[in-house]
Design an enzyme around this catalytic site. Sequence first.
Site, mmCIF file in Angstrom:
data_model
loop_
_atom_site.group_PDB
_atom_site.id
_atom_site.type_symbol
_atom_site.label_atom_id
_atom_site.label_comp_id
_atom_site.label_asym_id
_atom_site.label_seq_id
_atom_site.Cartn_x
_atom_site.Cartn_y
_atom_site.Cartn_z
ATOM 1 N N CYS A 195 -59.225 -8.430 108.861
ATOM 2 C CA CYS A 195 -58.579 -8.396 110.151
ATOM 3 C C CYS A 195 -57.679 -8.833 110.356
ATOM 4 O O CYS A 195 -56.520 -8.962 111.529
ATOM 5 C CB CYS A 195 -59.223 -9.473 111.286
ATOM 6 S SG CYS A 195 -60.130 -10.850 110.205
ATOM 7 N N CYS A 239 -64.534 -14.686 106.263
ATOM 8 C CA CYS A 239 -63.768 -14.797 107.298
ATOM 9 C C CYS A 239 -63.697 -15.529 108.624
ATOM 10 O O CYS A 239 -64.683 -15.165 109.793
ATOM 11 C CB CYS A 239 -63.382 -13.453 107.916
ATOM 12 S SG CYS A 239 -61.588 -13.910 108.737
ATOM 13 N N CYS A 265 -64.159 -17.386 94.422
ATOM 14 C CA CYS A 265 -64.385 -16.381 93.121
ATOM 15 C C CYS A 265 -64.589 -15.079 94.748
ATOM 16 O O CYS A 265 -65.594 -14.664 95.696
ATOM 17 C CB CYS A 265 -65.391 -15.817 92.865
ATOM 18 S SG CYS A 265 -66.496 -14.624 91.965
ATOM 19 N N CYS A 269 -63.649 -13.074 111.987
ATOM 20 C CA CYS A 269 -64.386 -11.527 112.131
ATOM 21 C C CYS A 269 -65.051 -11.649 111.494
ATOM 22 O O CYS A 269 -65.901 -11.116 112.013
ATOM 23 C CB CYS A 269 -63.260 -10.739 111.856
ATOM 24 S SG CYS A 269 -63.118 -10.661 109.640
ATOM 25 N N CYS A 313 -57.060 -10.668 105.192
ATOM 26 C CA CYS A 313 -58.383 -10.448 105.432
ATOM 27 C C CYS A 313 -58.371 -9.111 105.624
ATOM 28 O O CYS A 313 -57.498 -8.757 105.874
ATOM 29 C CB CYS A 313 -59.285 -11.260 106.569
ATOM 30 S SG CYS A 313 -61.003 -10.374 106.602
#
Length: 145
Positions: free
Chosen positions: A63, A108, A133, A111, A60
């Site tokens: 984070c 995510c 995607c 976060c 991510c």
Amino acid sequence: MGSDASKNQPAGNFPKGKSESEWRTVLNPEQFRILREKGTEMAGSSKLDSHYPKQGTYNCAGCDTPLYTAETKFKSGCGWPAFYAEIPGSIDRHVDRSWGMERTEITCKSCGCHLGHVFKGERFNNPVDERHCVNGISLRFADEQ
């Protein structure tokens, strides 16, 4: 977005969550638009779309939580990085009814940042016939050492 006071409160209950004002200090404006405001980058604009390493993780960008492995990335031709499976426990799925249709948004789990959408039944040659995607700007690649 709510009151000015809400801009300084963490959104949701995420282990790596930040207030919107904190996000603005760690993300550039385009990252903020996509990761925090659920935007979409232009198709074909991410170098990660054509990035196919044999190993490593895609983390991510908000984070640094590992989300996908290189082994689950595939060439979909859609213009965004595509994966057929996430690292277990790394993402949340939400119904997204924007744009006059029903899609599955992915964020995510650590976060709450927006990643993209999942599409099923497109007959891609992968074990689950699913395409995550993902906006390339939502990801950071990390080589395995």
